[in-house]
Design an enzyme around this catalytic site. Structure first.
Site, mmCIF file in Angstrom:
data_model
loop_
_atom_site.group_PDB
_atom_site.id
_atom_site.type_symbol
_atom_site.label_atom_id
_atom_site.label_comp_id
_atom_site.label_asym_id
_atom_site.label_seq_id
_atom_site.Cartn_x
_atom_site.Cartn_y
_atom_site.Cartn_z
ATOM 1 N N GLY A 132 0.647 -1.181 -0.050
ATOM 2 C CA GLY A 132 0.002 0.153 0.067
ATOM 3 C C GLY A 132 0.999 1.273 0.009
ATOM 4 N N GLN A 177 2.952 9.942 1.352
ATOM 5 C CA GLN A 177 4.185 9.211 1.063
ATOM 6 C C GLN A 177 5.137 9.522 0.100
ATOM 7 O OE1 GLN A 177 2.062 5.252 2.269
ATOM 8 N NE2 GLN A 177 4.370 4.939 3.161
ATOM 9 N N CYS A 223 5.932 0.053 7.234
ATOM 10 C CA CYS A 223 5.454 1.019 6.430
ATOM 11 C C CYS A 223 6.682 1.193 5.461
ATOM 12 C CB CYS A 223 5.164 2.161 7.348
ATOM 13 S SG CYS A 223 4.678 3.636 6.461
ATOM 14 N N LEU A 224 6.746 1.649 4.330
ATOM 15 C CA LEU A 224 7.421 2.094 3.244
ATOM 16 C C LEU A 224 8.462 3.426 3.800
ATOM 17 C CD1 LEU A 224 5.867 1.123 0.050
ATOM 18 C CD2 LEU A 224 7.605 -0.066 1.178
ATOM 19 N N HIS A 226 -4.565 1.406 7.579
ATOM 20 C CA HIS A 226 -2.973 2.111 7.570
ATOM 21 C C HIS A 226 -2.961 3.247 6.569
ATOM 22 C CE1 HIS A 226 1.295 1.501 7.885
ATOM 23 N NE2 HIS A 226 1.395 2.133 6.819
ATOM 24 N N GLU A 227 -3.496 2.868 5.258
ATOM 25 C CA GLU A 227 -3.363 4.028 4.153
ATOM 26 C C GLU A 227 -4.204 5.143 4.436
ATOM 27 O OE1 GLU A 227 -0.635 3.814 2.648
ATOM 28 O OE2 GLU A 227 -0.342 1.558 2.986
ATOM 29 N N HIS A 283 -2.630 7.515 6.991
ATOM 30 C CA HIS A 283 -1.608 8.257 6.354
ATOM 31 C C HIS A 283 -2.240 9.504 5.828
ATOM 32 C CE1 HIS A 283 2.271 6.591 6.373
ATOM 33 N NE2 HIS A 283 1.754 5.349 5.893
#
Length: 158
Positions: free
Chosen positions: A46, A51, A90-91, A132-133, A136
């Site tokens: 995701g 991000q 997380c990226l 999660h996204e 963000h």
């Protein structure tokens, strides 16, 4: 294929609230395409627009069943609870994982790249990823809400 730079914690853009998308045009389509390319290149499941430094309410996900693009997503219903089923990473926070309490099932409402509204249901990993996204988009990181955060060594990353 355009790979964008993934913003890393503690960059302040990750703490900002994203604004709704109102223009569904070639710029949005390019952003969605670039976000998908970036997510796949980074082996993620995701990615949210903040991000890649864009404060728009846009996410992409692929938990194994194909690419999902969501513009202006919102959770409209939820049930159940899970915490240890899928540790979160997380990226934007490489090398960290966390145990985060999430809804096991969610119903989502969003727009597609052309502005058409749709609804979908998600459970397990897709439910976790979508929550999660969406976090963000509201400036919330998993490390803010995790019950336990821990580091992982290179090679242990999933």
């Amino acid at each position: 294929m355009a790979i964008r730079t993934i913003v890393k914690h503690p960059d302040p853009v990750l703490r900002e609230k994203s604004i709704p998308v109102t223009k569904f045009n070639s710029n949005l389509h390019k952003l969605l395409d670039d976000m998908a390319d970036t997510m796949y290149d980074a082996d993620g499941v995701g990615l949210a627009a903040p991000q890649v430094g864009i404060l728009k309410r846009v996410i992409v996900m692929d938990c194994g069943d194909g690419l999902i693009e969501m513009v202006n997503p919102e959770i409209i219903a939820h049930e159940g609870e899970m915490i240890e089923d899928y540790p979160e990473g997380c990226l934007s926070i490489p090398g960290m994982r966390g145990d985060v309490r999430r809804h096991k099932w969610v119903k989502l409402r969003a727009q597609d790249r052309n502005g058409e509204w749709f609804e979908m249901e998600a459970d397990d990993l897709l439910s976790r990823c979508s929550q999660h996204e969406i976090d963000h988009l509201n400036g919330v990181l998993f490390i803010d809400i995790a019950e336990r955060v821990y580091t992982v060594k290179p090679g242990e990353e999933e």
